[in-house]
Design a protein around this motif. Structure first.
Motif, PDB file in Angstrom:
ATOM      1  N   MET A  55       0.852  -1.040  -0.074  1.00  6.15           N
ATOM      2  CA  MET A  55      -0.752   0.182  -0.195  1.00  6.15           C
ATOM      3  C   MET A  55       0.993   1.551   0.226  1.00  6.15           C
ATOM      4  SD  MET A  55      -2.266  -1.167   2.733  1.00  6.15           S
ATOM      5  CE  MET A  55      -1.487  -1.785   4.312  1.00  6.15           C
ATOM      6  N   ALA A  56       0.482   2.630  -0.502  1.00  6.44           N
ATOM      7  CA  ALA A  56       1.354   3.099  -0.687  1.00  6.44           C
ATOM      8  C   ALA A  56       1.204   4.489   0.158  1.00  6.44           C
ATOM      9  CB  ALA A  56       0.769   3.833  -2.507  1.00  6.44           C
ATOM     10  N   ALA A  57       2.105   4.950   0.868  1.00  8.03           N
ATOM     11  CA  ALA A  57       1.793   5.789   2.040  1.00  8.03           C
ATOM     12  C   ALA A  57       1.439   6.938   1.093  1.00  8.03           C
ATOM     13  CB  ALA A  57       3.050   6.277   2.365  1.00  8.03           C
ATOM     14  N   GLU A  58       0.212   7.548   1.762  1.00  5.76           N
ATOM     15  CA  GLU A  58      -0.593   9.207   1.786  1.00  5.76           C
ATOM     16  C   GLU A  58       0.605  10.151   2.169  1.00  5.76           C
ATOM     17  OE1 GLU A  58      -3.920   9.205   1.202  1.00  5.76           O
ATOM     18  OE2 GLU A  58      -3.548   8.473  -0.835  1.00  5.76           O
ATOM     19  N   SER A  59       0.361  10.539   3.665  1.00  4.92           N
ATOM     20  CA  SER A  59       1.468  11.589   3.990  1.00  4.92           C
ATOM     21  C   SER A  59       1.689  10.726   5.563  1.00  4.92           C
ATOM     22  CB  SER A  59       0.532  12.141   4.849  1.00  4.92           C
ATOM     23  OG  SER A  59      -0.321  11.487   5.048  1.00  4.92           O
ATOM     24  N   VAL A  60       2.920  11.363   5.957  1.00  2.00           N
ATOM     25  CA  VAL A  60       3.409  11.308   7.174  1.00  2.00           C
ATOM     26  C   VAL A  60       2.965  12.224   8.290  1.00  2.00           C
ATOM     27  CG1 VAL A  60       5.370  11.068   8.526  1.00  2.00           C
ATOM     28  CG2 VAL A  60       5.855  10.494   6.341  1.00  2.00           C
ATOM     29  N   SER A  61       2.228  11.326   9.643  1.00  2.00           N
ATOM     30  CA  SER A  61       1.325  12.504   9.535  1.00  2.00           C
ATOM     31  C   SER A  61       2.068  12.073  11.195  1.00  2.00           C
ATOM     32  CB  SER A  61       0.116  12.170   9.901  1.00  2.00           C
ATOM     33  OG  SER A  61       0.280  11.045  10.738  1.00  2.00           O
ATOM     34  N   SER A  62       3.551  12.339  11.803  1.00  2.00           N
ATOM     35  CA  SER A  62       3.738  12.197  13.015  1.00  2.00           C
ATOM     36  C   SER A  62       5.676  11.623  12.624  1.00  2.00           C
ATOM     37  CB  SER A  62       3.471  11.445  13.826  1.00  2.00           C
ATOM     38  OG  SER A  62       3.853  11.884  15.341  1.00  2.00           O
ATOM     39  N   GLU A  73       4.183   7.754  12.452  1.00  2.00           N
ATOM     40  CA  GLU A  73       2.866   7.249  11.967  1.00  2.00           C
ATOM     41  C   GLU A  73       2.931   7.744  10.531  1.00  2.00           C
ATOM     42  OE1 GLU A  73      -1.015   8.672  13.949  1.00  2.00           O
ATOM     43  OE2 GLU A  73       0.296   7.967  15.176  1.00  2.00           O
ATOM     44  N   ILE A  74       2.346   6.684   9.467  1.00  2.00           N
ATOM     45  CA  ILE A  74       2.311   6.835   8.015  1.00  2.00           C
ATOM     46  C   ILE A  74       0.741   6.674   7.304  1.00  2.00           C
ATOM     47  CG2 ILE A  74       2.704   6.937   6.179  1.00  2.00           C
ATOM     48  CD1 ILE A  74       6.038   5.444   7.268  1.00  2.00           C
ATOM     49  N   GLU A  75      -0.163   7.554   6.563  1.00  2.00           N
ATOM     50  CA  GLU A  75      -0.612   7.303   6.497  1.00  2.00           C
ATOM     51  C   GLU A  75      -0.519   6.692   5.463  1.00  2.00           C
ATOM     52  OE1 GLU A  75      -3.414   8.740   9.126  1.00  2.00           O
ATOM     53  OE2 GLU A  75      -1.879   8.674  10.218  1.00  2.00           O
ATOM     54  N   VAL A  76      -1.475   5.694   4.949  1.00  2.00           N
ATOM     55  CA  VAL A  76      -1.960   5.083   3.836  1.00  2.00           C
ATOM     56  C   VAL A  76      -3.309   4.446   3.479  1.00  2.00           C
ATOM     57  CG1 VAL A  76       0.278   3.665   4.320  1.00  2.00           C
ATOM     58  CG2 VAL A  76      -1.691   2.346   4.520  1.00  2.00           C
TER      59      VAL A  76
END
Length: 124
Positions: A55-62, A73-76
């Motif tokens: 799954m591709a990472a959408e953003s890094v939130s932490s 913490e990575i949002e996928v």
């Protein structure tokens, strides 16, 4: 009276590796140990998580440097739906060693893209 000493002496790098600010980045045999910077760690974490999960990472939130390495913490995007606001996203806690190699990850929450998370402080 101002200090008029030559400032170039204070700007010189120490020649003794034991006194160098990078001495802690040396291996036992005296070779330099690679310590990635924050941007390199972010790229490595996203790439390694994508390779492991598919799954591709959408953003890094932490993002945090710890005594043992790095924690992110990575949002996928886990499941694409139509409309896009109904797609399922997940937050993964990712742990990396000091060199930026992934040592573990776990999903900590799952949510629809269009929904605010009421469990977190500051959420709408």
């Amino acid at each position: 009276m101002s200090n008029t000493s030559n400032t170039s002496d204070s700007q010189k790098k120490p020649t003794n590796p034991q006194n160098s600010e990078n001495a802690h980045n040396r291996t036992e045999d005296g070779g330099a140990e690679h310590r990635p910077g924050p941007m390199e760690v972010l790229r490595q974490a996203r790439t390694q998580l994508a390779e492991l999960t598919g799954m591709a990472a959408e953003s890094v939130s932490s993002f945090e440097q710890t005594e043992d390495g790095w924690t992110l913490e990575i949002e996928v995007l886990e499941l694409t739906r139509v409309p896009d606001t109904m797609s399922l996203l997940a937050s993964y806690q990712v742990v990396l060693d000091p060199q930026g190699e992934l040592t573990g990850y776990r999903r900590i929450r799952r949510y629809e893209r269009g929904r605010a998370d009421s469990r977190r402080p500051g959420a709408l």
